[in-house]
Design a protein around this motif. Structure first.
Motif, PDB file in Angstrom:
ATOM      1  N   GLY A  44       0.810  -1.215   0.000  1.00  0.00           N
ATOM      2  CA  GLY A  44       0.000   0.000   0.000  1.00  0.00           C
ATOM      3  C   GLY A  44       0.838   1.258   0.000  1.00  0.00           C
ATOM      4  O   GLY A  44       0.549   2.225  -0.717  1.00  0.00           O
ATOM      5  N   ALA A  45       1.895   1.261   0.810  1.00  0.00           N
ATOM      6  CA  ALA A  45       2.770   2.424   0.864  1.00  0.00           C
ATOM      7  C   ALA A  45       3.468   2.648  -0.466  1.00  0.00           C
ATOM      8  O   ALA A  45       3.642   3.802  -0.911  1.00  0.00           O
ATOM      9  CB  ALA A  45       3.800   2.251   1.980  1.00  0.00           C
ATOM     10  N   GLU A  46       3.870   1.566  -1.116  1.00  0.00           N
ATOM     11  CA  GLU A  46       4.556   1.700  -2.408  1.00  0.00           C
ATOM     12  C   GLU A  46       3.607   2.229  -3.474  1.00  0.00           C
ATOM     13  O   GLU A  46       4.033   2.981  -4.367  1.00  0.00           O
ATOM     14  CB  GLU A  46       5.154   0.358  -2.819  1.00  0.00           C
ATOM     15  N   TRP A  47       2.325   1.852  -3.401  1.00  0.00           N
ATOM     16  CA  TRP A  47       1.368   2.413  -4.356  1.00  0.00           C
ATOM     17  C   TRP A  47       1.246   3.925  -4.162  1.00  0.00           C
ATOM     18  O   TRP A  47       1.110   4.673  -5.131  1.00  0.00           O
ATOM     19  CB  TRP A  47       0.004   1.749  -4.215  1.00  0.00           C
ATOM     20  N   GLY A  48       1.287   4.375  -2.912  1.00  0.00           N
ATOM     21  CA  GLY A  48       1.268   5.814  -2.670  1.00  0.00           C
ATOM     22  C   GLY A  48       2.486   6.488  -3.268  1.00  0.00           C
ATOM     23  O   GLY A  48       2.386   7.560  -3.889  1.00  0.00           O
ATOM     24  N   ASP A  49       3.657   5.857  -3.103  1.00  0.00           N
ATOM     25  CA  ASP A  49       4.884   6.401  -3.689  1.00  0.00           C
ATOM     26  C   ASP A  49       4.812   6.380  -5.211  1.00  0.00           C
ATOM     27  O   ASP A  49       5.308   7.307  -5.875  1.00  0.00           O
ATOM     28  CB  ASP A  49       6.095   5.588  -3.223  1.00  0.00           C
ATOM     29  N   PHE A  50       4.184   5.342  -5.758  1.00  0.00           N
ATOM     30  CA  PHE A  50       4.066   5.247  -7.209  1.00  0.00           C
ATOM     31  C   PHE A  50       3.212   6.389  -7.756  1.00  0.00           C
ATOM     32  O   PHE A  50       3.566   7.018  -8.763  1.00  0.00           O
ATOM     33  CB  PHE A  50       3.448   3.902  -7.598  1.00  0.00           C
ATOM     34  N   THR A  51       2.102   6.655  -7.111  1.00  0.00           N
ATOM     35  CA  THR A  51       1.231   7.751  -7.544  1.00  0.00           C
ATOM     36  C   THR A  51       1.975   9.076  -7.488  1.00  0.00           C
ATOM     37  O   THR A  51       1.899   9.890  -8.422  1.00  0.00           O
ATOM     38  CB  THR A  51      -0.031   7.802  -6.671  1.00  0.00           C
ATOM     39  N   ASP A  52       2.706   9.303  -6.399  1.00  0.00           N
ATOM     40  CA  ASP A  52       3.487  10.537  -6.282  1.00  0.00           C
ATOM     41  C   ASP A  52       4.554  10.611  -7.370  1.00  0.00           C
ATOM     42  O   ASP A  52       4.811  11.680  -7.937  1.00  0.00           O
ATOM     43  CB  ASP A  52       4.152  10.612  -4.902  1.00  0.00           C
ATOM     44  N   CYS A  53       5.168   9.472  -7.662  1.00  0.00           N
ATOM     45  CA  CYS A  53       6.238   9.423  -8.655  1.00  0.00           C
ATOM     46  C   CYS A  53       5.723   9.762 -10.051  1.00  0.00           C
ATOM     47  O   CYS A  53       6.355  10.516 -10.804  1.00  0.00           O
ATOM     48  CB  CYS A  53       6.871   8.037  -8.648  1.00  0.00           C
ATOM     49  N   THR A  54       4.564   9.216 -10.409  1.00  0.00           N
ATOM     50  CA  THR A  54       4.012   9.510 -11.727  1.00  0.00           C
ATOM     51  C   THR A  54       3.682  10.988 -11.878  1.00  0.00           C
ATOM     52  O   THR A  54       3.878  11.569 -12.953  1.00  0.00           O
ATOM     53  CB  THR A  54       2.749   8.684 -12.002  1.00  0.00           C
ATOM     54  N   LYS A  55       3.227  11.599 -10.801  1.00  0.00           N
ATOM     55  CA  LYS A  55       2.920  13.026 -10.861  1.00  0.00           C
ATOM     56  C   LYS A  55       4.198  13.853 -10.941  1.00  0.00           C
ATOM     57  O   LYS A  55       4.269  14.858 -11.650  1.00  0.00           O
ATOM     58  CB  LYS A  55       2.089  13.424  -9.647  1.00  0.00           C
ATOM     59  N   GLN A  56       5.233  13.417 -10.221  1.00  0.00           N
ATOM     60  CA  GLN A  56       6.516  14.122 -10.257  1.00  0.00           C
ATOM     61  C   GLN A  56       7.076  14.165 -11.677  1.00  0.00           C
ATOM     62  O   GLN A  56       7.614  15.187 -12.108  1.00  0.00           O
ATOM     63  CB  GLN A  56       7.515  13.432  -9.330  1.00  0.00           C
TER      64      GLN A  56
END
Length: 365
Positions: free
Chosen positions: A277-289
């Motif tokens: 779950g935490a990695e999915w949050g990081d993934f979403t942030d990464c795609t936006k970055q």
């Protein structure tokens, strides 16, 4: 049938459905074999035929005809991948000895760490993430090992170097080095191929996630019997999404009818299942970055179409752009944006789509 078998393991329902489909008189086995090979799923289908005895008649239903075609595809792929395994393990060790930082992309990082069986995934080459500044050192290593940037000659015994104009075009327009090849001198391995990638996005996309930055987050792994490195999970998934999107929407891949391959969506779905779950949050942030939300959503949305539930619903909701019309577009990176007339599932199995796209799809602004 192919969608039923395009998974690592078959549960009771999928197995029953596969047997039911095999018993139908209107199943075109020639078309099925073509589709399995075109979607790079023949080795996986072969493993299923052997593991679940799909060649045997059960309760009056017919089994797969010519089972040796499927099982030989599986066994042959294991032998081929073992040869690649041994060669690429040497490449890893030589790069490490030369002090060249790198990370393995796709290929064996998926076959060994995600599929846990090198026999079921077709591997074409060795993709390495390398900083552009380290490309000369990587080239020196590969040259010492007998690799040349070029194409395999017709006789199969040598590599013909690329023309200067080809080298210039790649240098100016693409995020990859021209491929390094070495004759394999085997019927199953005509050549060994090593690709050096400097950015997981193409230059024309207007986005950049350079190797130097991604390599700072790389993590250790053991692949091909050797200590090596792979991209961090979030970066690796974004890389898979970017690769899938590039090939699914590029004219060159469409014209060769290899733009849409179920194996690529299976890669994404299996890798996605590993994220927390935490990695999915990081993934979403990464795609936006990286301004890559549309690219990520394209890959994840279509993966979820083929494998319902493979992608968490909240992730898809969080990434979904306001306008999803781009999901049916292609050719944008080629400067010739056009729209498909066929829906996704129909064009997935339409082997004529490459020819038809060139003839009947009209570019638009």
């Amino acid at each position: 049938m192919l969608l039923v078998l395009a998974r690592l393991r078959l549960d009771a329902d999928h197995l029953a459905l596969a047997r039911s489909l095999a018993a139908r008189d209107d199943l075109d086995w020639g078309a099925f074999l073509d589709a399995a090979a075109r979607h790079k799923l023949l080795p996986l289908v072969g493993r299923h035929v052997h593991t679940y005895r799909l060649d045997r008649a059960v309760e009056g239903t017919k089994g797969f005809p010519y089972p040796w075609v499927f099982t030989t595809g599986h066994v042959g792929n294991r032998q081929r991948n073992q040869a690649l395994h041994d060669e690429f393990g040497l490449v890893f060790r030589e790069l490490a000895d030369a002090g060249v930082p790198y990370a393995v992309r796709k290929g064996f990082s998926l076959a060994e760490d995600v599929y846990h069986d090198i026999s079921v995934r077709r591997i074409s080459d060795l993709d390495l993430l390398v900083d552009r500044a380290d490309a000369p050192a990587a080239r020196d290593v590969l040259t010492r090992m007998g690799y040349v940037q070029g194409n395999l000659a017709a006789d199969g015994d040598r590599i013909e170097p690329f023309k200067r104009e080809t080298q210039l075009f790649w240098r100016l327009n693409l995020s990859n080095q021209l491929p390094y090849l070495k004759p394999g001198n085997r019927p199953d391995v005509p050549e060994y191929n090593v690709d050096l990638c400097h950015d997981i996005f193409q230059r024309k996309s207007g986005r950049s996630a350079g190797a130097a930055e991604l390599l700072r987050r790389r993590v250790p792994a053991v692949l091909c019997g050797t200590d090596t490195w792979v991209a961090a999970p979030v970066d690796a998934l974004l890389d898979l999404c970017s690769h899938l999107h590039k090939e699914a929407t590029s004219l060159r891949f469409i014209e060769d009818s290899v733009d849409l391959q179920i194996s690529k969506f299976l890669d994404v779905g299996l890798f996605a299942a590993r994220l927390t779950g935490a990695e999915w949050g990081d993934f979403t942030d990464c795609t936006k970055q990286y301004d890559a939300t549309e690219i990520a959503y394209y890959a994840l949305h279509h993966t979820d179409v083929l494998y319902p539930g493979a992608i968490p619903a909240e992730v898809l909701d969080g990434l979904r752009p306001e306008d999803t019309g781009y999901l049916d577009q292609y050719g944008t990176l080629d400067g010739r944006t056009a729209r498909w007339s066929l829906p996704f599932l129909e064009r997935l199995f339409d082997s004529r789509r490459g020819r038809d796209s060139a003839q009947s799809n009209v570019p638009h602004a």
